[in-house]
Design a protein around this motif. Structure first.
Motif, short mmCIF file in Angstrom:
data_model
loop_
_atom_site.label_atom_id
_atom_site.label_comp_id
_atom_site.label_asym_id
_atom_site.label_seq_id
_atom_site.Cartn_x
_atom_site.Cartn_y
_atom_site.Cartn_z
N PRO A 66 27.69 35.03 36.54
CA PRO A 66 27.76 36.46 37.41
C PRO A 66 29.00 36.67 38.03
CG PRO A 66 26.38 33.89 38.33
CD PRO A 66 26.91 34.16 36.28
N PRO A 67 28.44 38.48 39.47
CA PRO A 67 27.27 38.61 38.75
C PRO A 67 27.38 39.84 37.51
CG PRO A 67 29.21 40.15 40.62
CD PRO A 67 29.30 38.50 39.90
N TRP A 68 26.29 40.10 37.02
CA TRP A 68 26.13 40.43 35.94
C TRP A 68 26.13 41.87 35.99
CZ3 TRP A 68 27.31 36.98 32.87
CH2 TRP A 68 26.83 35.89 32.62
N GLN A 69 26.36 42.38 35.17
CA GLN A 69 26.02 43.82 34.97
C GLN A 69 24.73 44.49 34.57
OE1 GLN A 69 28.03 46.66 36.06
NE2 GLN A 69 29.48 45.06 36.51
N MET A 70 23.88 45.38 35.08
CA MET A 70 22.81 46.20 34.94
C MET A 70 22.67 47.75 34.64
SD MET A 70 18.90 45.54 37.78
CE MET A 70 18.50 43.50 36.71
N ASP A 71 21.77 47.81 33.30
CA ASP A 71 21.78 48.73 33.19
C ASP A 71 19.90 48.86 32.81
OD1 ASP A 71 22.41 51.07 32.09
OD2 ASP A 71 23.12 51.12 29.83
N TRP A 72 20.05 50.14 32.99
CA TRP A 72 18.64 50.67 32.57
C TRP A 72 18.28 51.76 31.47
CZ3 TRP A 72 14.63 49.32 37.22
CH2 TRP A 72 15.22 48.56 37.20
N ARG A 96 16.41 43.13 41.39
CA ARG A 96 17.48 43.24 40.49
C ARG A 96 18.52 42.22 41.85
NH1 ARG A 96 22.21 45.21 42.13
NH2 ARG A 96 23.26 46.55 40.19
N ALA A 97 18.29 42.32 41.72
CA ALA A 97 20.15 41.60 43.40
C ALA A 97 19.73 39.44 42.35
CB ALA A 97 19.76 41.43 44.81
N GLU A 98 18.61 38.93 42.41
CA GLU A 98 17.93 38.05 42.33
C GLU A 98 18.48 38.17 40.34
OE1 GLU A 98 16.73 35.00 43.44
OE2 GLU A 98 16.40 36.20 45.38
N LEU A 99 18.02 39.08 39.58
CA LEU A 99 18.45 38.75 38.78
C LEU A 99 20.37 39.21 38.11
CD1 LEU A 99 15.78 41.28 36.39
CD2 LEU A 99 15.92 38.67 36.24
N VAL A 100 20.79 39.75 38.35
CA VAL A 100 22.89 39.75 38.54
C VAL A 100 23.08 38.95 39.18
CG1 VAL A 100 22.42 42.52 38.66
CG2 VAL A 100 22.42 41.77 40.64
N THR A 101 22.48 38.26 40.32
CA THR A 101 22.82 37.10 40.45
C THR A 101 22.61 35.08 39.77
OG1 THR A 101 22.14 36.04 42.17
CG2 THR A 101 23.94 38.02 42.99
N ALA A 102 22.03 35.34 39.22
CA ALA A 102 21.13 34.11 38.50
C ALA A 102 22.54 33.44 37.46
CB ALA A 102 20.15 34.22 38.05
N LYS A 103 22.66 32.64 37.73
CA LYS A 103 23.23 32.21 36.29
C LYS A 103 23.12 32.30 35.10
CE LYS A 103 25.78 26.66 35.37
NZ LYS A 103 25.32 25.84 35.33
N ASP A 104 21.82 31.89 35.10
CA ASP A 104 20.92 32.52 33.55
C ASP A 104 20.38 33.32 34.04
OD1 ASP A 104 19.92 32.43 31.23
OD2 ASP A 104 19.74 30.52 31.00
N PRO A 105 20.12 34.63 33.61
CA PRO A 105 18.99 35.45 34.35
C PRO A 105 17.44 34.95 33.20
CG PRO A 105 21.01 36.85 33.90
CD PRO A 105 21.61 35.25 32.92
N TYR A 106 17.65 34.68 32.55
CA TYR A 106 16.28 33.69 31.65
C TYR A 106 16.04 33.35 32.06
CZ TYR A 106 17.68 37.10 27.10
OH TYR A 106 17.23 38.01 26.10
N PHE A 107 16.33 32.66 32.67
CA PHE A 107 15.69 31.68 33.69
C PHE A 107 15.11 30.51 32.62
CE2 PHE A 107 15.63 35.20 36.40
CZ PHE A 107 16.29 33.89 37.33
#
Length: 119
Positions: free
Chosen positions: A8-14, A37-48
């Motif tokens: 992280p931070p991950w890229q995010m596309d829509w 969005r901020a929580e997702l792109v900074t999460a160690k694993d966005p799949y939680f």
């Protein structure tokens, strides 16, 4: 450039239709979407993954698989206490890993209703 897996931070596309839906939301909801969005792109694993893996998320947000039979598939992140959600997938490529948002939905009060405790 490094050969190691990027973190992280991950890229995010829509997807375009999801981006149009996001842009049509009221201002106070856009702030909640930006927080999600901020929580997702900074999460160690966005799949939680795992039990209580999303326990660090702010109150009113949680993540779960779209289908329990597809644990590595798309996820749904609820925000605004379930009044809205983002459906996304995380592509764990070794180069340029990213989060792709497929759908955004929000159904709440506009403007936000005052808390019953305040009245």
């Amino acid at each position: 450039m490094t050969d190691e897996f990027m973190g992280p931070p991950w890229q995010m596309d829509w997807r375009l239709d999801a981006l149009v839906g996001r842009d049509a939301l009221p201002e106070h909801v856009l702030k909640m979407v930006d927080e999600a969005r901020a929580e997702l792109v900074t999460a160690k694993d966005p799949y939680f993954r795992g039990i209580d893996a999303d326990g660090d998320l702010p109150t009113g947000m949680c993540v779960e698989p779209v289908r329990s039979s597809d644990p590595k598939g798309p996820r749904i992140m609820y925000f605004d206490n379930g009044n809205g959600w983002l459906v996304y997938s995380f592509d764990r490529r070794s180069e340029d890993p990213q989060i792709l948002v497929f759908e955004i939905f929000w159904q709440g009060t506009d403007p936000p209703a005052p808390s019953p405790a305040v009245q």
